[in-house]
Structures are given as C-alpha cells and as structure tokens.
Design an enzyme around this catalytic site. Structure first.
Site, short mmCIF file in Angstrom:
data_model
loop_
_atom_site.label_atom_id
_atom_site.label_comp_id
_atom_site.label_asym_id
_atom_site.label_seq_id
_atom_site.Cartn_x
_atom_site.Cartn_y
_atom_site.Cartn_z
N ARG A 45 52.56 44.73 -28.01
CA ARG A 45 53.13 45.37 -29.19
C ARG A 45 52.05 46.24 -29.83
O ARG A 45 50.89 46.19 -29.43
CB ARG A 45 53.76 44.38 -30.17
N GLY A 46 52.47 47.02 -30.86
CA GLY A 46 51.56 48.00 -31.44
C GLY A 46 51.82 49.33 -30.75
O GLY A 46 51.86 49.38 -29.51
N ALA A 47 51.98 50.39 -31.56
CA ALA A 47 52.47 51.66 -31.01
C ALA A 47 51.67 52.19 -29.81
O ALA A 47 52.26 52.48 -28.75
CB ALA A 47 52.55 52.70 -32.12
N ARG A 88 61.97 49.74 -27.30
CA ARG A 88 61.84 49.64 -28.76
C ARG A 88 61.98 51.05 -29.33
O ARG A 88 61.48 52.00 -28.71
CB ARG A 88 60.48 49.02 -29.17
N GLN A 195 51.61 39.19 -37.37
CA GLN A 195 50.62 39.92 -36.57
C GLN A 195 49.25 39.91 -37.25
O GLN A 195 48.22 39.98 -36.58
CB GLN A 195 51.06 41.38 -36.35
N ASP A 236 53.34 53.76 -36.64
CA ASP A 236 54.23 53.76 -35.48
C ASP A 236 54.81 55.14 -35.22
O ASP A 236 55.08 55.52 -34.08
CB ASP A 236 55.35 52.74 -35.66
N ASN A 246 55.41 52.39 -40.50
CA ASN A 246 54.50 51.34 -40.03
C ASN A 246 55.16 50.00 -40.37
O ASN A 246 56.26 49.96 -40.94
CB ASN A 246 53.12 51.48 -40.69
O1 MRU Z 1 56.14 45.25 -34.35
P1 MRU Z 1 54.75 45.64 -33.95
O2 MRU Z 1 53.80 44.49 -33.93
O3 MRU Z 1 54.74 46.44 -32.67
O4 MRU Z 1 54.27 46.61 -35.10
C1 MRU Z 1 53.00 47.17 -35.02
C2 MRU Z 1 52.62 47.97 -36.20
O5 MRU Z 1 53.37 48.19 -37.10
C3 MRU Z 1 51.23 48.58 -36.17
O6 MRU Z 1 50.70 48.68 -37.44
C4 MRU Z 1 51.35 50.00 -35.56
O7 MRU Z 1 52.01 49.96 -34.34
C5 MRU Z 1 50.02 50.63 -35.39
S1 MRU Z 1 49.08 49.84 -34.14
C6 MRU Z 1 47.68 50.72 -33.85
#
Ligand code: MRU
Length: 345
Positions: A45-47, A88, A195, A236, A246
């Site tokens: 996870r994370g963009a 996603r 997270q 994101d 985000n």
């Molecule tokens: O649902 P997630 O854990 O994928 O959400 C992640 C976030 O919102 C992060 O802050 C975002 O992706 C930036 S990661 C460098």
C-alpha cells in the site's frame, strides 16, 4: 534497508504490510492476479508502492501471455492492464505506471524488439529504481524545510513501506536526520487501518528516529499546546491546482495547522500529480469495507449491523498546503502555475 517490493526470479516479492509490526515476512507473487489481490488487501500500500506493484504486475501478466502471437499478446496485455487498474482507485501512481508500461510495449513492438516481455520487466524494474531515486531527491530538497530541534507531525505511512524505498514524507525526515538535524516525530496512529501506529512507528524505531505515537484526535490538542512545529504528509493524488488527496484525516490536520500557523507540507513524486483533474473535487475516493471500522482484526468493536461510512482518503484544498516537495524541487502557491512550470521543466 527496508525491501518493500522487489523483482526476484521472475516473481514479485512484497513485504507483508498486514503482519507488521509483529511479524516481518514476505509474500511472493508469481502471477499478476496475486499482485492485484495484494494491492487490494493492503499487503502492499502507499501510492508510489502501488505504482511499482502495478508495473510489476503488468510485467508478470505479459510473461503469462508470452505464448500468444503478437496481436493477441498486445490485446490481452491491455486487458491485463485494465484489470490491474481496478485494484484501487485513488492513487494516481497506479494509473501512471500502467500508462508507462503500455508505452513501453508500444515502443518495443514498433521497433521490433525480439523480447517485449523482457522490455516490460526491465521497465518495471526501472520504475522501481526511479522511485527510490526520486525519494532521495525529495529528501534532499525537503530537508531544508526542517530545522534542528523541530517537532514534526506525520499521518499515515509515507515511508519506505509506502514506496519502493526511503519514503516521501519520511524520506524528508530521514534526509534531515542524515544532515545532522535532531527531530522529534509525532506519529498519528491513523484510524482505521493504523498505518501510522503499525508501519510509520516501526520504520522510525528501526532507524532510531525519536518518535511519539498519538491517536488522530490528539493532534489538534498538541498543536494548541505548541508541541508541533511542522506537519509533513504524503499524497495519493494531486490535482492540477494542488488540491491533494491523502489518507483520511489529512484534511483535518491541514485546517488545524492553518488555524495554529503551522507549516503544512506535502511530499510526493511527479507521478502522483494528475493534471487531467482541474481540482480535487473529482479525485475518486476509495470506500473500504465496513469491517475495517467495526472490527479490529478478529475483535468486534461496534454493534453488529451498525451502518458505517469508510472513505479511505480525503482532499486537502491547496490553500492549506504551505509547499509541495517533489523530486524536481519545492513548489508553492499558486500551484496551478507552479505545477504547470514544474511539469514543463
Ligand atoms: O490506504 P493506504 O495505506 O494505501 O494510504 C496511503 C496514504 O494515504 C499515503 O499517505 C500516501 O499513499 C502517500 S505514500 C508515500
């Protein structure tokens, strides 16, 4: 170094972000549908990490199609990419990475490359390596915004785990530490998936960066008590005017930061910027399962049958963002102009 995502022996190896912080284990995906499942269930996870995973999934998908003649291979590769794109909806990086993979295939076919699958694998590895490099650059640029002794709040996980390595917001914190600045990081636990508590706290502990965990609802009180000097988060998706999606809860932090005169920074690579959206109102916001709120793992935390609303992201209007840190430098308001200049340059 934390190995979030690697291409190894024709498979994608992911650190399992669902078992952290208790257990550090790895999941190996041999087929593209296994990577899609891993994106959906938050193993990865994370963009930026989702973008890299999507590129590697496309490469795996191409390998699965290698036996087909060219026209069928190409057609099916596009279908595979469509399927991956549905994993996603919010992180721009996923769609950006798939576009790059399609472009790579077109180029390989146009120039008659003998091994298009090999080209796609190389491109996915390149997207992975470039992400780490971008994060290091962001860290270098962004660290000048942090002063020795700063108390910095972050939300969700925008660290090595959310990227191919090093991190965006946490990358800036890492770089500031490497430059000799002493920081104290306040970590929002980040309801409902935690997270912050599970992943950011784990990363910071591993790196021996001083940190304190708080619940999301404590952040405003800390700002009022002057315990926060700066806030830094990832993103994101960033629209053409700088509005930023985000993790849910980011918007509240930005408004509170504005009220308390605290600089609010976003760190994100250019692959997160979506100039096709003129502002944040049309950023697709993912809704996640009710059980993320009504259960903590196997423990029920709300009455059965309770109605739930669970948007995973929110949108922070650009006016609350003091600066956006990218791999090409730091940009400020008016973002429509500065983003457009950045992408031209
Ligand atoms: O649902 P997630 O854990 O994928 O959400 C992640 C976030 O919102 C992060 O802050 C975002 O992706 C930036 S990661 C460098």
């Amino acid at each position: 170094m934390i190995k979030t995502i690697t291409w190894k022996n024709n498979a994608v190896v992911l650190i399992d972000q669902n078992t952290l912080p208790q257990v550090e284990c790895y999941v190996t995906c041999h087929r593209y549908r296994e990577v899609i499942a891993a994106i959906k269930n938050l193993t990865v996870r994370g963009a930026p990490a989702i973008g890299v995973a999507a590129a590697m999934a496309a490469a795996l998908g191409a390998a699965e199609l290698a036996r087909f003649p060219q026209a069928r291979f190409r057609r099916n590769f596009y279908l595979v990419c469509d399927e991956i794109s549905k994993a996603r909806p919010t992180a721009r990086n996923l769609f950006w990475a798939l576009e790059r993979m399609k472009k790579c295939l077109e180029e390989a076919l146009r120039s008659g490359k003998p091994d298009p699958v090999g080209e796609l694998v190389a491109e996915a590895k390149c997207i992975c390596a470039e992400d780490i490099e971008s994060n290091r650059r962001m860290g270098k640029y962004g660290s000048i915004l942090l002063a020795d002794g700063d108390k910095v709040l972050t939300h969700c996980n925008a660290g090595a785990l959310a990227t191919a390595g090093y991190g965006t917001a946490l990358g800036v914190i890492r770089a500031a530490k490497a430059a000799g600045k002493k920081l104290h990081v306040y970590v929002d636990e980040t309801r409902p998936v935690l997270q912050g508590a599970r992943l950011t706290a784990w990363e910071l502990k591993k790196e021996r960066i001083a940190a304190t965990l708080i619940t999301d609802s404590m952040a405003g009180f800390l700002m009022q008590q002057r315990k926060i000097d700066k806030i830094i988060v990832g993103a994101d998706r960033i629209a053409a005017n700088g509005d930023t999606a985000n993790k849910i809860g980011t918007y509240s932090l930005a408004v509170l930061a504005d009220v308390h005169g605290i600089p609010f920074y976003v760190a994100a690579p250019l692959s997160t910027i979506d100039v096709s959206l003129k502002d944040g109102s049309t950023i697709p916001i993912e809704e996640r399962p009710d059980t993320e709120i009504t259960f903590w793992r196997k423990v029920q935390t709300a009455p059965a049958g309770m109605r739930v609303y669970n948007p995973a992201f929110d949108v922070t209007p650009a006016r609350y963002i003091s600066a956006i840190i990218t791999e090409k430098g730091i940009i400020r308001k008016p973002y429509r102009q500065s983003i457009s200049n950045l992408l031209k340059g």
